[in-house]
Enzyme design. Structure first.
Site, PDB file in Angstrom:
ATOM      1  CD1 TRP A 131       6.347   9.044   8.667  1.00 42.96           C
ATOM      2  CD2 TRP A 131       7.977   8.135   7.425  1.00 42.96           C
ATOM      3  NE1 TRP A 131       7.075   8.197   9.483  1.00 42.96           N
ATOM      4  CE2 TRP A 131       8.076   7.631   8.749  1.00 42.96           C
ATOM      5  CE3 TRP A 131       8.902   7.702   6.467  1.00 42.96           C
ATOM      6  CZ2 TRP A 131       9.065   6.726   9.133  1.00 42.96           C
ATOM      7  CZ3 TRP A 131       9.877   6.792   6.842  1.00 42.96           C
ATOM      8  CH2 TRP A 131       9.954   6.320   8.159  1.00 42.96           C
ATOM      9  CG  ASP A 177       7.559   4.814   1.740  1.00 46.01           C
ATOM     10  OD1 ASP A 177       7.513   3.602   2.036  1.00 46.01           O
ATOM     11  OD2 ASP A 177       7.671   5.712   2.607  1.00 46.01           O
ATOM     12  CE  LYS A 186       3.504   0.929   8.596  1.00 50.28           C
ATOM     13  NZ  LYS A 186       4.784   1.572   8.940  1.00 50.28           N
TER      14      LYS A 186
HETATM   15  N1  PLA Z   1       7.065   5.075   5.035  1.00 52.24           N
HETATM   16  C1  PLA Z   1       5.943   5.609   5.525  1.00 52.24           C
HETATM   17  C2  PLA Z   1       5.105   6.434   4.611  1.00 52.24           C
HETATM   18  C3  PLA Z   1       5.573   5.394   6.852  1.00 52.24           C
HETATM   19  O1  PLA Z   1       4.456   5.947   7.301  1.00 52.24           O
HETATM   20  C4  PLA Z   1       6.395   4.605   7.679  1.00 52.24           C
HETATM   21  C5  PLA Z   1       6.038   4.374   9.123  1.00 52.24           C
HETATM   22  C6  PLA Z   1       7.546   4.043   7.116  1.00 52.24           C
HETATM   23  C7  PLA Z   1       7.848   4.292   5.786  1.00 52.24           C
HETATM   24  C8  PLA Z   1       8.510   3.209   7.868  1.00 52.24           C
HETATM   25  O2  PLA Z   1       8.024   2.125   8.510  1.00 52.24           O
HETATM   26  P1  PLA Z   1       8.949   0.935   8.988  1.00 52.24           P
HETATM   27  O3  PLA Z   1      10.367   1.358   8.883  1.00 52.24           O
HETATM   28  O4  PLA Z   1       8.543   0.676  10.377  1.00 52.24           O
HETATM   29  O5  PLA Z   1       8.629  -0.189   8.046  1.00 52.24           O
HETATM   30  N2  PLA Z   1       5.317   5.389   9.762  1.00 52.24           N
HETATM   31  C9  PLA Z   1       4.773   5.209  11.122  1.00 52.24           C
HETATM   32  C10 PLA Z   1       5.834   4.865  12.144  1.00 52.24           C
HETATM   33  C11 PLA Z   1       3.753   4.086  11.141  1.00 52.24           C
HETATM   34  C12 PLA Z   1       7.034   5.757  12.198  1.00 52.24           C
HETATM   35  O6  PLA Z   1       6.913   6.986  12.113  1.00 52.24           O
HETATM   36  O7  PLA Z   1       8.119   5.191  12.341  1.00 52.24           O
HETATM   37  C13 PLA Z   1       4.048   6.513  11.487  1.00 52.24           C
HETATM   38  O8  PLA Z   1       3.447   6.577  12.574  1.00 52.24           O
HETATM   39  O9  PLA Z   1       4.055   7.445  10.675  1.00 52.24           O
END
Ligand code: PLA
Length: 449
Positions: free
Chosen positions: A178, A259, A295
């Site tokens: 991510w 995570d 989510k």
């Molecule tokens: N960790 C991972 C692996 C994630 O994909 C995301 C969110 C988070 C943590 C953090 O989410 P939160 O802080 O909202 O609880 N990833 C998303 C959104 C869904 C983003 O990038 O913020 C994504 O589209 O990858």
């Protein structure tokens, strides 16, 4: 922003119009309703910030910004991982509506500050959700859990704690991962390295590369692991591979930092998706865990999550918690109450909990059915390439293998928005939009190399 300045009719229209002018740097003359510029609005040379350069949009959230600007009626946002219904609408779970109603009806509830560590009931229930009701670590009080601002906030607080109190400052993150991970950890004071994870040739796990890289990591290094539904690849280790990873990490004293942003979204079962974390807790060793309810409860904007640290003894856990409070207090003082109250109301009530698991399973199943539909649509079109990874991958995303040029083509010609690494959010797709996406992918593969 481009507000309309034409003759406001009502007094509230006028107030909004004045506000809009103020925001864009011009103001109304109260005498004759004409517009005059602020003295500094013509040039920024007097600004103490005139040297500030415009920063880039976020690689994920910026996709939504671009999507919002597109007037096309066929546009499709498959960028951010946010669940949409078959009608393409955001979903508030029924069980969340019910829990909120209970909270509103309870007039004994107040809006006082929460403790620095958040809502105690929420913390207990969150640990139980991941570690299991009979987890010895919980029974022995070896776990400290603090409510944080969703997954991101939990990662940040955990990372700051490690940077301050852990002997190793290096964190290994999977390649790829991510996009926010390296930024969160670097800003918290850790130094970021990567371990091999994904093999673009097999579109599967590079298990050998992973093992080699963790083997050569310095003893005690921190290792970021996606608990399930790896983002962006949708590729998870098998349980057997997890067991090998666990043994290797424990033998080298590597510190796991899980995570968990998708518990329940991978398999549709909260317990099955918690299995890798539970394997690491069962051996009695220590670890960190960042949990998000964005989510799996659809509480994206409530910013509700938790950081747990599993320690060797209750005494250590108590001291760790005292230091977590010192990390949190100067950062945001204490967390917000509403999301935590919703989660606690659902987790503590057997009926609401059961209802949640059913709604969660329905979301996971809809995503899985989108995988099948997209795969079949590409096959029907005879799109060149092996697309079986679409049905094999796990969780919210498909890592398509499309390159950034092909993605740009799909955005320009088909108004389909996705991250430039070729990741598409399957949760943003519906039966109605699958053909449009399949057409776009087909054309991209045929026409762009
Ligand atoms: N960790 C991972 C692996 C994630 O994909 C995301 C969110 C988070 C943590 C953090 O989410 P939160 O802080 O909202 O609880 N990833 C998303 C959104 C869904 C983003 O990038 O913020 C994504 O589209 O990858």
């Amino acid at each position: 922003m481009s507000p309309e300045f034409t003759s406001p009719s009502s007094s509230s229209d006028r107030r909004i119009s004045v506000l809009a002018r103020h925001l864009v740097g011009v103001e109304m003359d109260p005498q004759n309703d004409s517009i005059s510029a602020f003295p500094t609005s013509g040039s920024d040379s007097n600004s103490a910030f005139s040297h500030v350069v415009r920063g880039p949009e976020d690689p994920i959230l910026g996709v939504t910004v671009a999507y919002n600007k597109d007037p096309s009626p066929v546009k499709l946002n498959l960028g951010v991982g946010a669940y949409r219904t078959e009608e393409g609408k955001p979903l508030v779970l029924n069980v969340v509506r019910k829990a909120e109603q209970l909270l509103v009806n309870d007039t004994s509830r107040v809006k006082e500050y929460l403790p620095i560590t958040g809502l105690a009931e929420f913390n207990k229930l969150s640990a139980k959700l991941m570690f299991g009701a009979n987890s010895p670590a919980i029974q022995e009080n070896r776990v400290t859990t603090v409510q944080c601002l969703s997954g991101t906030g939990s990662l940040r607080v955990g990372a700051e704690f490690l940077a301050k109190h852990y002997h190793q400052r290096t964190i290994y993150i999977p390649q790829p991962t991510w996009g926010n991970h390296p930024k969160i950890f670097t800003l918290a004071g850790l130094s970021v390295k990567t371990y091999r994870y994904y093999d673009p040739v097999t579109r599967g796990l590079n298990f050998q590369g992973l093992v080699e890289d963790l083997n050569s990591a310095p003893s005690g290094a921190i290792v970021l692991l996606h608990a399930c539904a790896h983002n962006p690849t949708g590729v998870d280790p098998t349980f057997q591979q997890w067991e090998q990873i666990r043994k290797l990490m424990r033998s080298k004293g590597l510190m796991p930092f899980f995570d968990s942003a998708y518990q329940g979204f991978a398999s549709g079962s909260l317990d099955a998706d918690a299995q890798p974390v539970r394997m690491f807790v069962a051996d009695g060793g220590e670890l960190l865990l960042a949990q998000s309810y964005a989510k799996n409860m659809g509480l994206y904007g409530e910013r509700i999550g938790a950081l747990s640290i599993v320690c060797k003894t209750a005494d250590v856990a108590g001291r760790v918690e005292s230091q977590l409070k010192l990390v949190i207090r100067p950062m945001y003082s204490n967390p917000p109450i509403h999301g935590a109250s919703i989660v606690a109301a659902i987790l503590k009530d057997r009926d609401l909990y059961n209802e949640w698991t059913i709604e969660l399973k329905a979301m996971a199943d809809r995503i899985i059915s989108m995988r099948q539909k997209l795969f079949e649509a590409l096959r029907a079109r005879g799109t060149p390439g092996d697309w079986s990874h679409i049905v094999k991958q796990i969780g919210m995303f498909t890592f398509t293998g499309l390159n950034s040029k092909q993605v740009a083509f799909m955005t320009k010609e088909y108004h389909i928005y996705m991250t430039s690494d070729g990741r598409i959010s399957m949760a943003g797709l519906s039966s109605k939009t699958v053909p449009h996406l399949a057409d776009a992918m087909h054309a991209a593969v045929k026409r762009v190399v």
